[in-house]
Scaffold this motif. Structure first.
Motif, PDB file in Angstrom:
ATOM      1  N   ARG A  28      15.009   8.922  -4.550  1.00  8.89           N
ATOM      2  CA  ARG A  28      14.385  10.239  -4.398  1.00  8.89           C
ATOM      3  C   ARG A  28      13.843  10.403  -2.992  1.00  8.89           C
ATOM      4  NH1 ARG A  28       9.021   9.985  -3.821  1.00  8.89           N
ATOM      5  NH2 ARG A  28       7.742   8.439  -4.918  1.00  8.89           N
ATOM      6  N   GLN A  29      13.619  11.643  -2.610  1.00  7.06           N
ATOM      7  CA  GLN A  29      13.073  11.960  -1.289  1.00  7.06           C
ATOM      8  C   GLN A  29      11.600  11.549  -1.211  1.00  7.06           C
ATOM      9  OE1 GLN A  29      14.974  13.915   1.244  1.00  7.06           O
ATOM     10  NE2 GLN A  29      16.662  13.257  -0.073  1.00  7.06           N
ATOM     11  N   TRP A  30      11.193  11.118  -0.049  1.00 13.16           N
ATOM     12  CA  TRP A  30       9.761  10.919   0.176  1.00 13.16           C
ATOM     13  C   TRP A  30       9.086  12.287   0.152  1.00 13.16           C
ATOM     14  CZ3 TRP A  30       7.776   6.212   0.004  1.00 13.16           C
ATOM     15  CH2 TRP A  30       8.603   5.119   0.267  1.00 13.16           C
ATOM     16  N   GLN A  31       7.953  12.381  -0.531  1.00 11.89           N
ATOM     17  CA  GLN A  31       7.274  13.656  -0.713  1.00 11.89           C
ATOM     18  C   GLN A  31       6.393  13.971   0.489  1.00 11.89           C
ATOM     19  OE1 GLN A  31       8.110  15.502  -3.475  1.00 11.89           O
ATOM     20  NE2 GLN A  31       9.552  13.787  -3.677  1.00 11.89           N
ATOM     21  N   PRO A  32       6.166  15.259   0.765  1.00  8.81           N
ATOM     22  CA  PRO A  32       5.265  15.625   1.863  1.00  8.81           C
ATOM     23  C   PRO A  32       3.885  14.997   1.670  1.00  8.81           C
ATOM     24  CG  PRO A  32       6.479  17.551   1.090  1.00  8.81           C
ATOM     25  CD  PRO A  32       6.773  16.446   0.128  1.00  8.81           C
ATOM     26  N   GLY A  33       3.403  14.351   2.703  1.00  7.89           N
ATOM     27  CA  GLY A  33       2.094  13.709   2.633  1.00  7.89           C
ATOM     28  C   GLY A  33       2.111  12.324   2.023  1.00  7.89           C
ATOM     29  N   GLU A  34       3.227  11.908   1.449  1.00  7.61           N
ATOM     30  CA  GLU A  34       3.329  10.580   0.843  1.00  7.61           C
ATOM     31  C   GLU A  34       3.520   9.528   1.929  1.00  7.61           C
ATOM     32  OE1 GLU A  34       5.999   8.293  -2.614  1.00  7.61           O
ATOM     33  OE2 GLU A  34       6.698  10.178  -1.723  1.00  7.61           O
ATOM     34  N   GLN A  35       2.791   8.435   1.817  1.00  9.76           N
ATOM     35  CA  GLN A  35       2.917   7.369   2.801  1.00  9.76           C
ATOM     36  C   GLN A  35       4.278   6.691   2.673  1.00  9.76           C
ATOM     37  OE1 GLN A  35       0.086   4.208   2.401  1.00  9.76           O
ATOM     38  NE2 GLN A  35       0.665   3.208   4.320  1.00  9.76           N
ATOM     39  N   ARG A  36       4.992   6.617   3.776  1.00  6.37           N
ATOM     40  CA  ARG A  36       6.285   5.932   3.793  1.00  6.37           C
ATOM     41  C   ARG A  36       6.019   4.433   3.933  1.00  6.37           C
ATOM     42  NH1 ARG A  36      11.037   8.797   5.127  1.00  6.37           N
ATOM     43  NH2 ARG A  36      11.748   6.924   6.228  1.00  6.37           N
ATOM     44  N   ALA A  37       5.976   3.771   2.815  1.00 10.31           N
ATOM     45  CA  ALA A  37       5.654   2.345   2.795  1.00 10.31           C
ATOM     46  C   ALA A  37       6.641   1.625   1.893  1.00 10.31           C
ATOM     47  CB  ALA A  37       4.233   2.112   2.317  1.00 10.31           C
ATOM     48  N   SER A  38       6.819   0.342   2.144  1.00  6.43           N
ATOM     49  CA  SER A  38       7.717  -0.495   1.353  1.00  6.43           C
ATOM     50  C   SER A  38       6.888  -1.408   0.458  1.00  6.43           C
ATOM     51  CB  SER A  38       8.609  -1.340   2.266  1.00  6.43           C
ATOM     52  OG  SER A  38       9.345  -0.523   3.166  1.00  6.43           O
ATOM     53  N   ARG A  39       7.361  -1.624  -0.757  1.00  8.16           N
ATOM     54  CA  ARG A  39       6.636  -2.483  -1.700  1.00  8.16           C
ATOM     55  C   ARG A  39       7.637  -3.243  -2.562  1.00  8.16           C
ATOM     56  NH1 ARG A  39       1.327  -1.208  -5.249  1.00  8.16           N
ATOM     57  NH2 ARG A  39       0.499  -1.779  -3.210  1.00  8.16           N
ATOM     58  N   LEU A  40       7.518  -4.549  -2.563  1.00 10.32           N
ATOM     59  CA  LEU A  40       8.390  -5.409  -3.349  1.00 10.32           C
ATOM     60  C   LEU A  40       7.552  -6.340  -4.213  1.00 10.32           C
ATOM     61  CD1 LEU A  40      11.039  -6.509  -0.690  1.00 10.32           C
ATOM     62  CD2 LEU A  40      11.382  -4.868  -2.540  1.00 10.32           C
ATOM     63  N   VAL A  41       7.938  -6.483  -5.480  1.00  8.66           N
ATOM     64  CA  VAL A  41       7.345  -7.488  -6.351  1.00  8.66           C
ATOM     65  C   VAL A  41       8.264  -8.709  -6.352  1.00  8.66           C
ATOM     66  CG1 VAL A  41       6.781  -8.086  -8.733  1.00  8.66           C
ATOM     67  CG2 VAL A  41       6.091  -5.880  -7.813  1.00  8.66           C
ATOM     68  N   VAL A  42       7.677  -9.864  -6.106  1.00  9.92           N
ATOM     69  CA  VAL A  42       8.410 -11.123  -6.051  1.00  9.92           C
ATOM     70  C   VAL A  42       7.989 -11.979  -7.247  1.00  9.92           C
ATOM     71  CG1 VAL A  42       8.773 -13.253  -4.735  1.00  9.92           C
ATOM     72  CG2 VAL A  42       8.583 -11.055  -3.543  1.00  9.92           C
ATOM     73  N   ILE A  43       8.946 -12.491  -8.011  1.00  6.58           N
ATOM     74  CA  ILE A  43       8.662 -13.315  -9.177  1.00  6.58           C
ATOM     75  C   ILE A  43       9.484 -14.591  -9.090  1.00  6.58           C
ATOM     76  CG2 ILE A  43       8.651 -13.458 -11.701  1.00  6.58           C
ATOM     77  CD1 ILE A  43       8.611 -10.412 -11.794  1.00  6.58           C
ATOM     78  N   GLY A  44       8.816 -15.714  -9.290  1.00  5.32           N
ATOM     79  CA  GLY A  44       9.517 -16.988  -9.250  1.00  5.32           C
ATOM     80  C   GLY A  44       8.739 -18.053  -9.996  1.00  5.32           C
ATOM     81  N   ARG A  45       9.238 -19.254  -9.926  1.00  8.57           N
ATOM     82  CA  ARG A  45       8.524 -20.370 -10.548  1.00  8.57           C
ATOM     83  C   ARG A  45       7.290 -20.704  -9.724  1.00  8.57           C
ATOM     84  NH1 ARG A  45      13.951 -21.096 -11.269  1.00  8.57           N
ATOM     85  NH2 ARG A  45      14.628 -21.433 -13.437  1.00  8.57           N
ATOM     86  N   ALA A  46       6.315 -21.310 -10.375  1.00  7.01           N
ATOM     87  CA  ALA A  46       5.051 -21.626  -9.713  1.00  7.01           C
ATOM     88  C   ALA A  46       5.297 -22.481  -8.469  1.00  7.01           C
ATOM     89  CB  ALA A  46       4.122 -22.354 -10.674  1.00  7.01           C
ATOM     90  N   GLY A  47       4.446 -22.256  -7.440  1.00 10.66           N
ATOM     91  CA  GLY A  47       4.541 -23.040  -6.220  1.00 10.66           C
ATOM     92  C   GLY A  47       5.286 -22.343  -5.104  1.00 10.66           C
ATOM     93  N   LEU A  48       5.465 -21.015  -5.205  1.00 12.68           N
ATOM     94  CA  LEU A  48       6.160 -20.289  -4.157  1.00 12.68           C
ATOM     95  C   LEU A  48       5.393 -20.351  -2.841  1.00 12.68           C
ATOM     96  CD1 LEU A  48       7.263 -17.031  -6.048  1.00 12.68           C
ATOM     97  CD2 LEU A  48       8.679 -19.019  -5.478  1.00 12.68           C
ATOM     98  N   ASP A  49       6.124 -20.392  -1.734  1.00 11.99           N
ATOM     99  CA  ASP A  49       5.520 -20.350  -0.399  1.00 11.99           C
ATOM    100  C   ASP A  49       5.361 -18.890  -0.010  1.00 11.99           C
ATOM    101  OD1 ASP A  49       4.762 -20.520   2.245  1.00 11.99           O
ATOM    102  OD2 ASP A  49       6.195 -22.115   2.758  1.00 11.99           O
ATOM    103  N   ARG A  50       4.270 -18.305  -0.470  1.00 13.39           N
ATOM    104  CA  ARG A  50       4.073 -16.869  -0.283  1.00 13.39           C
ATOM    105  C   ARG A  50       4.059 -16.490   1.194  1.00 13.39           C
ATOM    106  NH1 ARG A  50      -0.529 -13.092  -3.220  1.00 13.39           N
ATOM    107  NH2 ARG A  50      -0.138 -11.185  -2.012  1.00 13.39           N
TER     108      ARG A  50
END
Length: 346
Positions: free
Chosen positions: A310-332
């Motif tokens: 979808r299009q970014w809306q007027p006034g909406e912050q153009r930002a990137s967001r990713l959820v990362v899921i893995g086994r315990a002990g990830l090198d964040r």
């Protein structure tokens, strides 16, 4: 008084639950739907991926995201109050769809419908389990009894099931219908083999339906009228004798970024990060410099899918967001640094 039916949609990480829900919304057939979407961890993006689909059957205010813990662990604190608020509305929804996180056990959620404040007003219409056909064919989420038996005989330290296998089996054991999804990514012989292998892992009479991109007639999923909460104790799981369970074997976190450069190098970097850290799941959306729409990214193991939604809306912050899921002990720190290197300087 008629009870409001609720459909529980479960399935491992990346099976296609969000895509299925969007399809149900777009083909609601006049039903007023409400969605309860659960994310593993304390942050989520699935609500944002579903919102804005522009369908009057499910306005944004009817999309509720529970993003502060696995729904099977926070039933009393989060799920039950949410259900009560939906049911207390002057005009309750016609149908409630509950998407569990990929790491949730469906049985505790179904049992919550036995609570006095809920059982007289809502019922579990059915439990749907989604399976990623390509991933299952690759053996990433399947339980190979013969191989494990041989391994245990050779190594006594392997005298237990992996958490992933237990989750997969518990989701199947609770299901009233199994969707073998992403069938467009495997051939016919492979599908036949998967169906044959899945049969013994499901309860008698549970159907297995092939789907691609979650496309299925909602009439097949909604309106099963099974009252699952009344029979849930007869559906065994690995965790029946546990007073509580946790997800210490897994961890998740969010990566917030600004605008990114060309998508090809970004996706290539993401592929390297997934391989280097053996990530189970990455999902979210990216702001690509110079592009008017956001780029949705869905990664399961090494497979990365992406599209502009979808299009970014007027006034909406153009930002990137990713959820990362893995086994315990990830090198964040290393994961965040690798992805942040693709950010366009402000």
């Amino acid at each position: 008084m008629n009870k409001v039916p609720a459909t529980v949609i479960t399935g491992f990480l990346g099976a296609g639950k969000t895509t299925l829900i969007r399809h149900l919304i777009e083909h609601a057939g006049g039903r007023r739907l409400a969605l309860i979407i659960n994310e593993f961890g304390d942050v989520g993006v699935d609500g944002a991926l579903v919102q804005g689909c522009g369908d009057e059957a499910c306005p944004d205010e009817d999309i509720i995201e529970l993003a502060n813990g696995c729904i099977c662990c926070t039933v009393a604190d989060d799920f039950l109050p949410t259900m009560q608020r939906l049911l207390d509305r002057p005009t309750p929804p016609d149908h409630i769809i509950i998407e569990t996180s990929g790491l949730a056990l469906p049985k505790p959620l179904v049992k919550a419908f036995q609570w006095p404040d809920i059982r007289t007003r809502a019922t579990v219409d059915g439990v749907i389990a989604l399976i990623d056909a390509e991933a299952l064919a690759a053996g990433r989420f399947a339980h190979d009894e013969a191989a494990l038996t041989a391994a245990r005989a050779a190594d006594p330290t392997l005298d237990h099931d992996s958490p992933i296998e237990e989750l997969f089996e518990d989701q199947l054991a609770c299901a009233d219908l199994v969707l073998l999804n992403k069938t467009d990514l495997v051939d016919a012989d492979t599908l036949a083999t998967l169906e044959r292998d899945l049969g013994p892992q499901t309860r008698r009479g549970v159907g297995i339906i092939r789907t691609a991109k979650g496309a299925i007639d909602p009439a097949i999923l909604l309106g099963l009228d099974l009252g699952v909460e009344e029979q849930i104790d007869a559906r065994p799981s690995h965790h029946d004798n546990e007073e509580d369970h946790d997800h210490d074997d897994f961890e998740s976190f969010i990566v917030d970024l600004g605008e990114l450069g060309n998508p090809e190098p970004v996706l290539a970097t993401l592929a390297k990060v997934i391989a280097a850290h053996d990530l189970l799941r990455v999902k979210g959306f990216l702001a690509i410099a110079g592009r008017p729409a956001r780029l949705v990214v869905q990664a399961v193991g090494p497979r990365i899918q992406h599209h502009y939604d979808r299009q970014w809306q007027p006034g909406e912050q153009r930002a990137s967001r990713l959820v990362v899921i893995g086994r315990a002990g990830l090198d964040r720190a290393a994961i965040e640094a690798a992805l942040d290197a693709q950010t366009v300087p402000a």
